[in-house]
Design an enzyme around this catalytic site. Structure first.
Site, short mmCIF file in Angstrom:
data_model
loop_
_atom_site.label_atom_id
_atom_site.label_comp_id
_atom_site.label_asym_id
_atom_site.label_seq_id
_atom_site.Cartn_x
_atom_site.Cartn_y
_atom_site.Cartn_z
N ASP A 25 -5.29 -31.57 -22.90
CA ASP A 25 -4.87 -32.86 -22.36
C ASP A 25 -5.51 -33.91 -23.26
O ASP A 25 -6.71 -34.16 -23.18
CB ASP A 25 -5.36 -32.98 -20.91
CG ASP A 25 -5.14 -34.38 -20.32
OD1 ASP A 25 -4.54 -35.23 -21.00
OD2 ASP A 25 -5.57 -34.60 -19.17
N GLU A 191 3.10 -34.39 -19.57
CA GLU A 191 1.95 -34.34 -18.67
C GLU A 191 2.35 -34.05 -17.21
O GLU A 191 1.74 -33.19 -16.57
CB GLU A 191 1.15 -35.65 -18.76
CG GLU A 191 0.37 -35.75 -20.08
CD GLU A 191 -0.13 -37.15 -20.39
OE1 GLU A 191 -0.07 -38.03 -19.50
OE2 GLU A 191 -0.58 -37.37 -21.52
N ASP A 213 0.17 -40.45 -11.44
CA ASP A 213 -0.94 -40.29 -12.40
C ASP A 213 -1.61 -41.63 -12.66
O ASP A 213 -1.07 -42.48 -13.37
CB ASP A 213 -0.39 -39.68 -13.70
CG ASP A 213 -1.48 -39.43 -14.75
OD1 ASP A 213 -2.63 -39.90 -14.56
OD2 ASP A 213 -1.18 -38.78 -15.77
#
Ligand code: ADP
Ligand code: MG
Length: 634
Positions: A25, A191, A213
């Site tokens: 990530d 993501e 998010d």
């Protein structure tokens, strides 16, 4: 279309064959690396047991770079050489950066015309000009070192996550950074998709999921539809200037307010004190997620001591309107996807800032259901990426293979008559490769123009043009004799490359395009809708265009035959054929496919006799001067 299309051999991309694979990530604020060990996805820690690597890179001199916590600690001391949030600059030019005034870096545009990143921005640091790709590569290198230490071997592949809204340039920049860091990219993964995979939603009930998010500096909401193990991004929205940092800033202002009476001549604070207070504010915010009160104590550079207590209730008061700012992008995303609240199967919380209870409550109230929070929200993206990496590395059996992305619209190319030949149909799962053979339309044709299109309609004019290129150097042959194989390949990251290859001489030309990300969901929906009602009209238009192509190729063949073998005909026979050609040509200006057909038939009949004479002539030419056993009688 019979004339040009020959065959459609299926091709599939070769599977990867790697073992030690990780998920990364690469975040704006923090980055992480994870891997699957004994069937469990786990985040790998540094030697101090820390999972998160702050995405901060500091250039000390030409040869020395530090990354992570140590670099972050020097942010206020050495702001120009300490790069934070470099992800915001990936694949961007200077003009793309909105408020340069608030960013301490010295931006320089890359004007080197031979450089592939011409026009992209660079940062002028103590170690010279650094591109966002190079800076991100430092973060990736640090994660690679961490992973190889933890796993005791060389990494063979990584899945790296990117925001769903990243365009081609941003995705390419991310891949370049990985290459520079010596990482083999198995694929880029969105993501929100990674977060959904971490929760195992790919094995859960089919339906629509929302990924909320809230990270350090950005807010993203994505709506994914899962069907048959495939995630499709229905809509994305967000606020690129809203995140946990804004909460820190509110607390920072509150601290200053509390101490204003005692420190009237200190404000504004110097850079170092500002940084210090912001760090204290962040720590207090994080503490208050699980506690009712936070004590904030620190000493400013002139020795003044700050000592205040912030309650969880006050934090909510100070920041509730920041939380409310996330509601409007959520409403917009829901509207874009054309969804009702009742259609949402689940809501996944991602990003460290979603730990705050009032953020969770707001999301719960909005969607009228409890969001999924049992995985660590700042690790969930890396965990999902690791699961995907494990699958792509071949560490799981084939039937577990996750199919994660699909092409939103069909991809094809223009054929004679302004028609679109679809090569890769809409909703094909990625990666996908298909080839189709084409041929030349004219005798002696040495170049072919390839026009790549996206859309569901049959007519070029109703589809979206993606790219054009030319294949040159085709050896001159009779019309229809050349074999040109055109291959469409969409990789797992959604990048389309089209190549054309002439089979006898092996000449090749190709182009790479990004088909889907340039289109908003609205545009995709509109293109799909327009194709539904248009099927009958498109069919007729296709029939007309095909009839005209057939007619033109017949006319061209007859003209060549007349040139070569016209002497076999009497003047009156020639006149008759010319008249028939003329009346066919006239129908080409009409929209009447029946008339074109009829005139083509008529011309075929008129020239039957001529064709027979040519046949005789060529047979006697071939036999002239040869013994019978030399003639190939196939
Ligand atoms: P990004 O995706 O931008 O890299 P992260 O998902 O790592 O960011 O989120 C970073 C943000 O999360 C920071 O603002 C950090 O302060 C915040 N955060 C982390 N832990 C907590 C917590 N316990 N309570 C509140 N905020 C937190
Ligand atoms: Mg993130």
């Amino acid at each position: 279309m019979a004339l040009l299309q020959i065959s459609e051999p299926g091709m599939s991309a070769a599977p990867h064959q790697h073992k030690l694979a990780v998920g990364i990530d690469l975040g704006t604020t923090n980055s992480l690396v994870a891997t699957v060990r004994s069937g469990m996805s786990t985040v790998l820690q540094d030697e101090h047991g820390r999972s998160l690597l702050p995405s901060v890179v500091r250039y000390i001199n030409d040869n020395e770079v530090i990354v992570g916590h140590q670099a972050q600690a020097k942010q206020s001391e050495d702001p120009i050489n300490t790069i934070v949030s470099v992800k915001r600059f990936m694949g961007r030019g200077i003009k793309d950066i909105a408020d340069k005034a608030h960013i301490p870096y010295r931006f320089v545009s890359n004007n080197a015309s031979e450089s592939p990143s011409q026009g992209m921005l660079q940062l002028d640091t103590r170690a010279g000009l650094k591109s966002p790709v190079e800076i991100s590569a430092e973060i990736l290198k640090a994660l690679k070192v961490r992973a190889e230490k933890a796993l005791g071997g060389e990494l063979t592949g990584a899945v790296i996550t990117v925001p769903a809204y990243f365009d081609d340039a941003q995705r390419q920049a991310t891949k370049d950074a990985a290459r520079l860091a010596g990482l083999h990219v198995l694929r880029l993964l969105n993501e929100p998709t990674a977060a959904a995979v971490a929760y195992g939603l790919d094995n859960a009930a089919e339906g629509v999921y929302v990924i909320y998010d809230l990270g350090g500096g950005t807010f993203d909401v994505s709506i994914l539809r899962l069907s048959k193990g495939v995630f499709e991004v229905l809509a994305t929205n967000g606020d690129s200037a809203l995140g946990g940092d804004d909460f820190d800033h509110r607390i920072y202002c509150w601290i200053l307010d509390q101490t204003r009476e005692q420190t009237p001549n200190k404000q504004p604070l110097n850079e170092e004190d500002t940084r210090l207070l912001l760090t204290k504010a962040r720590q207090a915010k994080e503490w208050l997620t699980d506690n009712d009160e936070a004590q904030i104590t620190c000493k400013l550079s002139d020795g003044y001591a700050i000592d205040v207590v912030l309650s969880a209730d006050t934090l909510v008061e100070l920041t509730q309107n920041l939380v409310n700012k996330t509601l409007s992008p959520m409403r917009k995303a829901m509207r874009d996807a054309g969804l009702e609240l009742s259609e949402i199967k689940g809501v996944v919380m991602v990003g460290g800032a979603t730990r705050m209870p009032h953020v969770r409550h707001a999301v719960q109230d909005f969607f009228e259901q409890e969001p999924l929070t049992n995985l660590d929200p700042d690790k969930v993206v890396a965990l999902g990426a690791a699961i995907q990496a494990n699958v792509l590395a071949g560490n799981r059996s084939d039937d577990d293979l996750l199919l994660l992305d699909v092409t939103p619209l069909s991809l094809g190319l223009e054929t004679m008559g302004g028609l679109v030949e679809k090569i890769i149909p809409r909703n094909s799962t990625l990666p996908v490769a298909r080839a189709q053979d084409f041929t030349t339309f004219k005798d002696g044709q040495t170049a072919m123009s390839i026009h790549v299109l996206q859309g569901e309609r049959d007519l070029v004019s109703a589809c979206r043009s993606l790219a054009r290129f030319e294949l040159r150097g085709i050896p001159p042959m009779a019309a229809g004799a050349a074999r040109i194989r055109v291959t469409f390949q969409v990789d797992a990251d959604g990048l389309l490359s089209v190549s054309a290859r002439e089979e006898t001489k092996g000449i090749e030309a190709s182009i790479t395009v990004k088909p889907s990300y340039g289109l908003s969901e609205d545009q995709i929906t509109a293109m799909l809708k327009s194709s539904f009602g248009a099927a009958e009209a498109d069919k007729q238009a296709r029939a007309l265009a095909e009839a005209k192509v057939d007619a033109m190729s017949l006319i061209s063949a007859i003209n060549i035959a007349l040139e070569q073998d016209g002497h076999l005909l009497s003047e009156s026979e020639k006149d008759e054929i010319n008249a028939s050609v003329k009346s066919l040509e006239q129908t080409l200006n009409t929209e009447d496919s029946h008339a074109v057909h009829a005139a083509t038939e008529a011309l075929n009949e008129t020239t039957e006799n001529f064709a027979a004479k040519r046949m005789d002539a060529s047979v006697s030419r071939a036999l002239a001067g040869k013994k019978i056993d030399e003639v190939d009688l196939k």
